[in-house]
Design an enzyme around this catalytic site. Structure first.
Site, PDB file in Angstrom:
ATOM      1  N   LYS A 141      -8.230  -1.267   6.325  1.00  9.85           N
ATOM      2  CA  LYS A 141      -8.453  -1.957   5.046  1.00  9.85           C
ATOM      3  C   LYS A 141      -7.556  -3.172   4.909  1.00  9.85           C
ATOM      4  CE  LYS A 141      -7.844   1.559   2.168  1.00  9.85           C
ATOM      5  NZ  LYS A 141      -7.958   2.867   2.817  1.00  9.85           N
ATOM      6  N   HIS A 168       0.846  -1.195   0.000  1.00 12.87           N
ATOM      7  CA  HIS A 168       0.000   0.000   0.000  1.00 12.87           C
ATOM      8  C   HIS A 168       0.877   1.240   0.000  1.00 12.87           C
ATOM      9  CE1 HIS A 168      -3.883   2.013   0.504  1.00 12.87           C
ATOM     10  NE2 HIS A 168      -3.167   2.946   1.115  1.00 12.87           N
ATOM     11  N   SER A 192      -6.922   4.495   8.449  1.00 10.40           N
ATOM     12  CA  SER A 192      -7.555   4.217   7.163  1.00 10.40           C
ATOM     13  C   SER A 192      -6.874   3.048   6.467  1.00 10.40           C
ATOM     14  CB  SER A 192      -7.500   5.474   6.284  1.00 10.40           C
ATOM     15  OG  SER A 192      -7.947   5.191   4.979  1.00 10.40           O
ATOM     16  N   ASP A 236     -14.356   3.158   6.831  1.00 11.92           N
ATOM     17  CA  ASP A 236     -13.283   3.838   6.116  1.00 11.92           C
ATOM     18  C   ASP A 236     -13.746   4.334   4.761  1.00 11.92           C
ATOM     19  OD1 ASP A 236     -10.423   4.600   5.800  1.00 11.92           O
ATOM     20  OD2 ASP A 236     -10.604   3.236   4.097  1.00 11.92           O
ATOM     21  N   ARG A 273     -12.650  12.832   4.157  1.00 18.08           N
ATOM     22  CA  ARG A 273     -11.364  13.479   4.372  1.00 18.08           C
ATOM     23  C   ARG A 273     -10.855  14.138   3.102  1.00 18.08           C
ATOM     24  NH1 ARG A 273      -8.081   8.898   5.423  1.00 18.08           N
ATOM     25  NH2 ARG A 273      -6.311  10.316   5.581  1.00 18.08           N
TER      26      ARG A 273
END
Length: 440
Positions: free
Chosen positions: A187, A82, A183, A161, A168
């Site tokens: 996930k 990520h 966040s 989220d 956001r």
């Protein structure tokens, strides 16, 4: 639960009590807390932060707000990568099929564009028909067949989220270490991973511009991952200039395909390989595998074939793999040429990202429709010498007026001078054992 009192307490620097985050998040998901109150709470967190206990409570509340992928008894290690978010960052499109060819399962849950940065889902959806809104059952089935799936947050998966992410993006509350950490990790933990690699962008175009804060963010997320039984490693990578040449959804999809064919920009491939080696390590153990294994998979065409199979499995047009011209194309292309001889000193990625939004390639509001065709191709890099009249960038726009405005933005974003001092592409490796400075 008196939401204004909770906001006031956090605004004034106090911690919420155990259970209050869970109650707040549950009420928000159920639409009993309006967006404007949650936006106020998010802003309070931006200014006041969260204690470690609050952060763990928030992560658990988000994680349990929906269902998870389940892999009890699954025979393969499950790894993901990520990125914190950057401009021109399309490494996920290369890494997911590449690592799936290595005998590891890659269930990759990604997001859309956030602030000035691009989103993996928007890039994938520039491929006609590509479905990112898979159910958990569909995702598990595809993973069993292909070893890779790339999807977004469904209503089943971490719905807290999904709502907060969009909120956001349009309320100026992106740049917060605890909110970014919660966040991402909610996930990723919902994927039931055995290993996770974090690409921690740092520099002027990152959400976190200070490398000290970037390390803090990495350490925060690594602690969350390790506490949940997921081996987690972070690399600090440069975001003081765009990654690769292409910036914009369809343009980046085309560049990712070029990378899988062995023809990607050098900086994009360097970061891709560095992250890929770490994904092998968290999946296989420290022996892991090396860069050469990954290079072989690209040279042999296996990684490209895996990408083609994934595109077809998720409803996309697999013909784009052989003919990227099938991707959306903007009708207007305008060149930006160097006004003088000199050295490219810097390319401001934040300015580039905001210019893409103004072209229509990103979101100023949560419900904005993204134009996948628009963006920039910037083939020069900091430190490169250029001559008068040399091509610095090409604007891809919907009409002449927006192209001219984008050219004006690029003229301000690309700086010429005599000396450049770009950040190392990959500067640090961070794990639960500590921080290692790298030479690359």
């Amino acid at each position: 639960m008196m939401i204004p009192r909770l906001i006031e307490r956090k605004r004034d620097g106090h911690a919420l009590e155990p259970g209050e985050w869970r109650e707040l998040i549950g009420a928000y998901v159920a639409s009993r807390v309006p967006d404007y109150q949650m936006a106020a709470m998010a802003m309070a967190v931006v200014f006041q932060g969260l204690t470690p206990d609050e952060l763990n409570e928030l992560v658990d509340a988000m994680l349990t707000s929906g269902d998870r992928l389940e892999f009890t008894g699954y025979p393969m290690a499950r790894v993901d990568k990520h990125s914190i978010g950057g401009v021109g960052d399309k490494t996920s499109l290369l890494l997911a099929p590449l690592i799936a060819c290595c005998g590891l399962a890659v269930p990759m849950i990604s997001g859309r564009g956030l602030g000035h940065t691009g989103g993996t889902l928007d890039k994938l959806e520039s491929i006609a028909g590509f479905r990112t809104g898979l159910s958990l059952a569909e995702a598990r089935s595809q993973l069993d067949r292909l070893g890779v799936v790339m999807l977004g947050q469904t209503p089943e998966l971490v719905p807290a989220d999904r709502k907060l992410y969009a909120l956001r993006d349009v309320t100026g509350t992106v740049e917060s270490v605890p909110l970014i950490a919660a966040s991402i990790m909610s996930k990723k933990l919902a994927e039931d991973l055995t290993g996770l690699v974090l690409d921690i962008k740092t520099g002027s175009g990152a959400f976190i511009t200070d490398p000290v804060q970037s390390r803090r963010l990495a350490e925060t997320m690594i602690a969350i991952g390790e506490a949940h039984g997921c081996r987690t490693i972070g690399l600090l990578t440069a975001m003081d200039r765009p990654l690769g040449f292409a910036c914009g959804n369809a343009l980046e999809a085309a560049e990712a395909i070029a990378g899988l064919k062995g023809d990607g920009p050098a900086d994009l491939m360097e970061v891709t390989y560095a992250l890929g080696v770490e994904m092998l390590r968290v999946g296989r153990g420290e022996a892991g595998g090396g860069r050469r294994e990954l290079e072989n998979l690209i040279e042999s065409g296996r990684a490209l074939q895996k990408f083609r199979e994934m595109v077809e499995a998720q409803g996309g047009d697999p013909r784009v793999v052989d003919d990227p011209a099938r991707l959306p194309r903007a009708p207007v292309q305008r060149p930006l040429r160097s006004p003088e001889d000199g050295t490219v000193v810097r390319i401001e990625p934040r300015a580039v990202g905001h210019a893409i939004i103004r072209l229509g390639g990103g979101r100023a509001k949560a419900d904005d429709v993204v134009d996948p065709a628009v963006g920039f191709v910037i083939p020069v890099k900091p430190g490169q010498r250029v001559g008068r009249g040399q091509l610095l960038a090409t604007v891809h726009a919907r009409d002449d007026a927006s192209a001219e405005a984008a050219l004006q933005s690029l003229r301000k974003a690309i700086h010429l001078g005599e000396r450049a001092n770009p950040w190392p592409l990959v500067s640090h490796r961070i794990s639960k054992a500590g921080v290692e400075e790298l030479s690359s």
